[in-house]
Design a protein around this motif. Structure first.
Motif, PDB file in Angstrom:
ATOM      1  N   ASP A 184     -42.061 -21.141 -26.653  1.00 14.21           N
ATOM      2  CA  ASP A 184     -40.950 -20.866 -25.736  1.00 14.21           C
ATOM      3  C   ASP A 184     -39.585 -21.159 -26.362  1.00 14.21           C
ATOM      4  OD1 ASP A 184     -39.599 -20.149 -23.440  1.00 14.21           O
ATOM      5  OD2 ASP A 184     -40.125 -21.966 -22.320  1.00 14.21           O
ATOM      6  N   PRO A 185     -39.190 -20.416 -27.423  1.00 10.23           N
ATOM      7  CA  PRO A 185     -37.964 -20.749 -28.159  1.00 10.23           C
ATOM      8  C   PRO A 185     -36.699 -20.776 -27.290  1.00 10.23           C
ATOM      9  CG  PRO A 185     -38.835 -18.601 -28.844  1.00 10.23           C
ATOM     10  CD  PRO A 185     -39.896 -19.266 -28.025  1.00 10.23           C
ATOM     11  N   ASN A 186     -36.642 -19.954 -26.258  1.00  8.53           N
ATOM     12  CA  ASN A 186     -35.436 -19.934 -25.420  1.00  8.53           C
ATOM     13  C   ASN A 186     -35.598 -20.763 -24.150  1.00  8.53           C
ATOM     14  OD1 ASN A 186     -34.617 -16.470 -26.266  1.00  8.53           O
ATOM     15  ND2 ASN A 186     -34.098 -18.383 -27.314  1.00  8.53           N
ATOM     16  N   ARG A 187     -36.643 -21.557 -24.120  1.00  6.39           N
ATOM     17  CA  ARG A 187     -36.865 -22.475 -22.997  1.00  6.39           C
ATOM     18  C   ARG A 187     -36.751 -21.781 -21.639  1.00  6.39           C
ATOM     19  NH1 ARG A 187     -34.579 -28.417 -25.017  1.00  6.39           N
ATOM     20  NH2 ARG A 187     -36.392 -28.775 -26.327  1.00  6.39           N
ATOM     21  N   THR A 188     -37.559 -20.744 -21.490  1.00  5.53           N
ATOM     22  CA  THR A 188     -37.577 -20.027 -20.219  1.00  5.53           C
ATOM     23  C   THR A 188     -38.453 -20.740 -19.192  1.00  5.53           C
ATOM     24  OG1 THR A 188     -39.514 -18.781 -20.939  1.00  5.53           O
ATOM     25  CG2 THR A 188     -37.362 -17.803 -21.400  1.00  5.53           C
ATOM     26  N   GLY A 189     -39.360 -21.604 -19.698  1.00 11.29           N
ATOM     27  CA  GLY A 189     -40.335 -22.232 -18.800  1.00 11.29           C
ATOM     28  C   GLY A 189     -41.518 -21.313 -18.550  1.00 11.29           C
ATOM     29  N   LEU A 190     -41.511 -20.119 -19.189  1.00 14.77           N
ATOM     30  CA  LEU A 190     -42.601 -19.157 -18.996  1.00 14.77           C
ATOM     31  C   LEU A 190     -43.706 -19.391 -20.025  1.00 14.77           C
ATOM     32  CD1 LEU A 190     -40.421 -15.926 -18.641  1.00 14.77           C
ATOM     33  CD2 LEU A 190     -41.508 -17.198 -16.775  1.00 14.77           C
ATOM     34  N   GLU A 191     -44.914 -18.970 -19.680  1.00 15.39           N
ATOM     35  CA  GLU A 191     -46.044 -19.040 -20.603  1.00 15.39           C
ATOM     36  C   GLU A 191     -45.771 -18.175 -21.829  1.00 15.39           C
ATOM     37  OE1 GLU A 191     -49.200 -20.536 -20.850  1.00 15.39           O
ATOM     38  OE2 GLU A 191     -48.098 -21.908 -19.534  1.00 15.39           O
ATOM     39  N   ARG A 192     -45.278 -16.964 -21.583  1.00 15.72           N
ATOM     40  CA  ARG A 192     -44.975 -16.022 -22.658  1.00 15.72           C
ATOM     41  C   ARG A 192     -43.614 -15.412 -22.417  1.00 15.72           C
ATOM     42  NH1 ARG A 192     -48.901 -11.355 -23.062  1.00 15.72           N
ATOM     43  NH2 ARG A 192     -47.298 -10.721 -24.534  1.00 15.72           N
ATOM     44  N   ASP A 193     -42.950 -15.093 -23.514  1.00 12.34           N
ATOM     45  CA  ASP A 193     -41.611 -14.513 -23.411  1.00 12.34           C
ATOM     46  C   ASP A 193     -41.434 -13.488 -24.535  1.00 12.34           C
ATOM     47  OD1 ASP A 193     -38.899 -14.195 -22.661  1.00 12.34           O
ATOM     48  OD2 ASP A 193     -38.283 -15.688 -24.153  1.00 12.34           O
ATOM     49  N   PRO A 194     -42.238 -12.416 -24.522  1.00 14.49           N
ATOM     50  CA  PRO A 194     -42.230 -11.482 -25.657  1.00 14.49           C
ATOM     51  C   PRO A 194     -40.944 -10.651 -25.728  1.00 14.49           C
ATOM     52  CG  PRO A 194     -43.687 -10.680 -23.920  1.00 14.49           C
ATOM     53  CD  PRO A 194     -43.223 -12.040 -23.496  1.00 14.49           C
ATOM     54  N   VAL A 195     -40.559 -10.309 -26.970  1.00 14.84           N
ATOM     55  CA  VAL A 195     -39.445  -9.396 -27.197  1.00 14.84           C
ATOM     56  C   VAL A 195     -39.897  -7.994 -26.780  1.00 14.84           C
ATOM     57  CG1 VAL A 195     -38.018  -8.350 -29.013  1.00 14.84           C
ATOM     58  CG2 VAL A 195     -38.551 -10.801 -29.085  1.00 14.84           C
ATOM     59  N   ALA A 196     -38.984  -7.238 -26.138  1.00 10.06           N
ATOM     60  CA  ALA A 196     -39.360  -5.927 -25.605  1.00 10.06           C
ATOM     61  C   ALA A 196     -39.282  -4.841 -26.676  1.00 10.06           C
ATOM     62  CB  ALA A 196     -38.471  -5.582 -24.410  1.00 10.06           C
ATOM     63  N   VAL A 197     -40.035  -5.030 -27.747  1.00 13.70           N
ATOM     64  CA  VAL A 197     -40.124  -4.011 -28.798  1.00 13.70           C
ATOM     65  C   VAL A 197     -41.607  -3.732 -29.009  1.00 13.70           C
ATOM     66  CG1 VAL A 197     -39.713  -3.491 -31.239  1.00 13.70           C
ATOM     67  CG2 VAL A 197     -37.986  -4.756 -29.930  1.00 13.70           C
ATOM     68  N   ARG A 198     -41.961  -2.455 -29.102  1.00 14.72           N
ATOM     69  CA  ARG A 198     -43.350  -2.095 -29.389  1.00 14.72           C
ATOM     70  C   ARG A 198     -43.518  -1.912 -30.888  1.00 14.72           C
ATOM     71  NH1 ARG A 198     -44.976   3.051 -26.369  1.00 14.72           N
ATOM     72  NH2 ARG A 198     -42.772   3.301 -25.868  1.00 14.72           N
ATOM     73  N   PHE A 199     -44.474  -2.608 -31.457  1.00 14.46           N
ATOM     74  CA  PHE A 199     -44.768  -2.482 -32.886  1.00 14.46           C
ATOM     75  C   PHE A 199     -46.085  -1.734 -33.025  1.00 14.46           C
ATOM     76  CE2 PHE A 199     -42.139  -6.240 -32.381  1.00 14.46           C
ATOM     77  CZ  PHE A 199     -41.149  -6.003 -33.312  1.00 14.46           C
ATOM     78  N   GLN A 200     -46.101  -0.716 -33.851  1.00  9.75           N
ATOM     79  CA  GLN A 200     -47.325   0.083 -33.963  1.00  9.75           C
ATOM     80  C   GLN A 200     -47.492   0.682 -35.341  1.00  9.75           C
ATOM     81  OE1 GLN A 200     -46.105   2.283 -30.455  1.00  9.75           O
ATOM     82  NE2 GLN A 200     -45.633   4.091 -31.708  1.00  9.75           N
ATOM     83  N   LEU A 201     -48.742   1.079 -35.633  1.00 13.39           N
ATOM     84  CA  LEU A 201     -49.070   1.649 -36.944  1.00 13.39           C
ATOM     85  C   LEU A 201     -49.057   3.175 -36.904  1.00 13.39           C
ATOM     86  CD1 LEU A 201     -52.026  -0.732 -37.936  1.00 13.39           C
ATOM     87  CD2 LEU A 201     -49.631  -0.902 -38.631  1.00 13.39           C
ATOM     88  N   ALA A 202     -48.896   3.741 -35.712  1.00 11.01           N
ATOM     89  CA  ALA A 202     -48.873   5.201 -35.571  1.00 11.01           C
ATOM     90  C   ALA A 202     -47.490   5.627 -35.095  1.00 11.01           C
ATOM     91  CB  ALA A 202     -49.927   5.631 -34.564  1.00 11.01           C
ATOM     92  N   PRO A 203     -47.094   6.867 -35.395  1.00 12.70           N
ATOM     93  CA  PRO A 203     -45.802   7.328 -34.909  1.00 12.70           C
ATOM     94  C   PRO A 203     -45.786   7.416 -33.383  1.00 12.70           C
ATOM     95  CG  PRO A 203     -46.968   9.096 -36.090  1.00 12.70           C
ATOM     96  CD  PRO A 203     -47.803   7.856 -36.205  1.00 12.70           C
ATOM     97  N   ALA A 204     -44.587   7.351 -32.817  1.00  8.03           N
ATOM     98  CA  ALA A 204     -44.459   7.468 -31.367  1.00  8.03           C
ATOM     99  C   ALA A 204     -44.990   8.836 -30.945  1.00  8.03           C
ATOM    100  CB  ALA A 204     -42.995   7.311 -30.971  1.00  8.03           C
ATOM    101  N   PRO A 205     -45.984   8.867 -30.038  1.00  5.84           N
ATOM    102  CA  PRO A 205     -46.587  10.154 -29.689  1.00  5.84           C
ATOM    103  C   PRO A 205     -45.704  11.021 -28.790  1.00  5.84           C
ATOM    104  CG  PRO A 205     -47.643   8.368 -28.478  1.00  5.84           C
ATOM    105  CD  PRO A 205     -46.618   7.748 -29.362  1.00  5.84           C
ATOM    106  N   LEU A 206     -44.863  10.388 -27.990  1.00  6.46           N
ATOM    107  CA  LEU A 206     -44.063  11.154 -27.038  1.00  6.46           C
ATOM    108  C   LEU A 206     -42.718  11.545 -27.637  1.00  6.46           C
ATOM    109  CD1 LEU A 206     -44.664   8.996 -23.829  1.00  6.46           C
ATOM    110  CD2 LEU A 206     -45.791  11.147 -24.452  1.00  6.46           C
ATOM    111  N   GLU A 207     -42.342  12.792 -27.416  1.00  3.97           N
ATOM    112  CA  GLU A 207     -41.033  13.276 -27.868  1.00  3.97           C
ATOM    113  C   GLU A 207     -39.919  12.396 -27.287  1.00  3.97           C
ATOM    114  OE1 GLU A 207     -38.788  15.263 -30.246  1.00  3.97           O
ATOM    115  OE2 GLU A 207     -40.910  15.851 -30.107  1.00  3.97           O
ATOM    116  N   SER A 208     -40.115  11.947 -26.055  1.00  5.36           N
ATOM    117  CA  SER A 208     -39.081  11.153 -25.378  1.00  5.36           C
ATOM    118  C   SER A 208     -38.934   9.754 -25.985  1.00  5.36           C
ATOM    119  CB  SER A 208     -39.412  11.041 -23.887  1.00  5.36           C
ATOM    120  OG  SER A 208     -40.680  10.437 -23.728  1.00  5.36           O
ATOM    121  N   ASP A 209     -39.912   9.318 -26.793  1.00  7.77           N
ATOM    122  CA  ASP A 209     -39.819   8.009 -27.447  1.00  7.77           C
ATOM    123  C   ASP A 209     -39.096   8.080 -28.792  1.00  7.77           C
ATOM    124  OD1 ASP A 209     -41.037   6.425 -25.552  1.00  7.77           O
ATOM    125  OD2 ASP A 209     -43.063   6.709 -26.361  1.00  7.77           O
TER     126      ASP A 209
END
Ligand SMILES: [Ca+2]
Ligand SMILES: [Ca+2]
Length: 434
Positions: free
Chosen positions: A205-230
């Motif tokens: 909890d680096p930012n001391r949110t008090g939450l169990e998890r606090d993930p950064v809102a970035v998707r990391f993947q090994l495949a290209p984004a499938p949707l044109e809108s992404d």
């Protein structure tokens, strides 16, 4: 003169506040933001919501017998005052609160006061001013960013991923068996991706949110984004091969201040960038590197995997050795990938808050973490200058490298970079950083 008078008035206020509190308290409290050490958060600019506020206890408290705690927020411009009591999440070392949008805090100076009354009547208090600023053009990370790590790049045009060639070069897969190479490559890539995800979904909890998890809102993947809108939110970083222009570099990408470019391709174009596993040989003096890779390194008397006796058997020493090599290589690569991804997301903005995030401004320190004194921190963190890390540190021996709380707060859109300075910085040429 004005500054002097201001300081005197400040001191007087503090003095009376302390005197009102009665005898010197055995307890101290300190107001902090985003879990960042006070020394580094003093001049931070914060958004109107989403940041976290802490009351830090010294010494730690017993949460079973907490002090009576009152936190007051007052907008200096409007006089709007908000008292927070029951929404504080209590821990031994701090009480914390994530400022929600519904609080309706607006731009300007926010005075924060905290008062803790302990059993027996002991009182400790602190106050500080926080500067609230809007995000011009939206927060730097937002909700849709994708980072695509491409292990299939084929720069030498031989029809095969360069990464497979790198693995053969290290002896981790015999060139005799294309199927084996593909399977080892897939295992390393999966292990590396898991390491990246741990960096951006940090434990502790680096930012001391008090939450169990606090993930950064970035998707990391090994495949290209499938949707044109992404696609407008997708950055491609390639893994494999070498950069002939930068021999000995295990990785570099363009530093992207404020994540101004959500979509980018770090693989092609004028400046070649990415991760270059073939250069990990620069760490060959490391004991761990030797131990892990020597069994497969022909130059060190080893035998490439797939050519040794018993390599096709399900168990045994060789199998254990290759699994360990895959794990260490995956963790090292993943740590480097997390670091380079940080640069493409805007870490570490050069200069001091509110323009920067204590990133270095010149040379190897450029866009890498430094202390408020301009030094390298005693303990390493993920956005330190790449050449600082040993192979063991990259592999996570003795504990994985983490983002500093300040860097994590940026990744979670909990700090604001001053827009006018940002415009000026953007005018400087975009340079590749290791
Ligand atoms: Ca190739
Ligand atoms: Ca970017």
């Amino acid at each position: 003169m004005a500054i002097g008078a201001g300081a005197l008035i400040g001191l007087a206020v503090l003095f009376f506040a302390l005197r009102d509190a009665g005898p010197i308290s055995a307890h101290r409290v300190e107001i902090a933001v985003d879990g960042v050490p006070v020394r580094m958060s003093r001049d931070l600019l914060l958004p109107a919501h989403g940041f976290t506020l802490q009351v830090v206890f010294d010494p730690p408290i017993d949460p079973a017998h907490p002090p009576e705690l009152v936190v007051e927020l007052r907008e200096e411009r409007t006089g709007l005052t908000i008292e927070i009591q029951d929404r504080l999440v209590l821990r031994e070392e701090f009480a914390t609160f994530t400022v929600p949008e519904s609080l309706g805090i607006s731009e300007g100076l926010l005075a924060v006061g905290a008062r803790a009354t302990f059993t027996g009547g002991d009182v400790a208090q602190d106050w500080r001013r926080i500067r609230i600023r809007p995000f011009f053009g939206g927060p730097p990370i937002g909700a849709r960013q994708i980072i695509h790590f491409d292990f299939t790049i084929d720069r030498d045009g031989d029809g095969r991923p360069d990464f497979e060639h790198d693995l053969e070069g290290m002896g981790l897969a015999s060139p005799e068996s294309p199927e084996l190479v593909r399977s080892i490559a897939a295992s390393v890539a999966a292990r590396a991706l898991a390491r990246v995800k741990r960096a951006y979904d940090a434990p502790g909890d680096p930012n001391r949110t008090g939450l169990e998890r606090d993930p950064v809102a970035v998707r990391f993947q090994l495949a290209p984004a499938p949707l044109e809108s992404d696609r407008p939110y997708s950055t491609r970083i390639c893994v494999g091969g070498r950069d002939p222009m930068a021999p000995g570099s295990v990785g570099h990408v363009r530093f992207d201040l404020g994540n101004a470019r959500r979509a980018s391709d770090e693989c092609v174009g004028e400046s070649q960038a990415g991760l270059f596993p073939a250069e990990l040989g620069i760490y060959r003096e490391s004991a761990l590197h030797r131990e892990v890779f020597a069994p497969f390194d022909a130059a060190a008397g080893g035998v490439p995997f797939g050519e040794g006796a018993g390599d096709s058997a399900p168990g045994g020493t060789r199998r254990e050795q290759i699994e360990r090599a895959v794990a260490v290589l995956g963790d090292v690569l993943g740590t480097l990938m997390a670091h380079e991804a940080g640069h493409t997301l805007g870490l570490v903005a050069p200069g001091k808050p509110g323009a920067g995030l204590f990133g270095g401004e010149t040379g190897e320190a450029f866009a890498h973490a430094i202390t408020p004194d301009g030094e390298e921190a005693a303990l390493p963190s993920l956005m330190d200058r790449g050449r600082r890390f040993s192979f063991e540190e990259l592999a996570g021996v003795g504990g994985e490298l983490h983002f500093r709380p300040l860097d994590y707060a940026y990744l979670r859109d909990r700090v604001v970079l001053q827009a006018d300075k940002r415009a000026k910085n953007s005018a400087t040429p975009v340079v590749a950083v290791d």
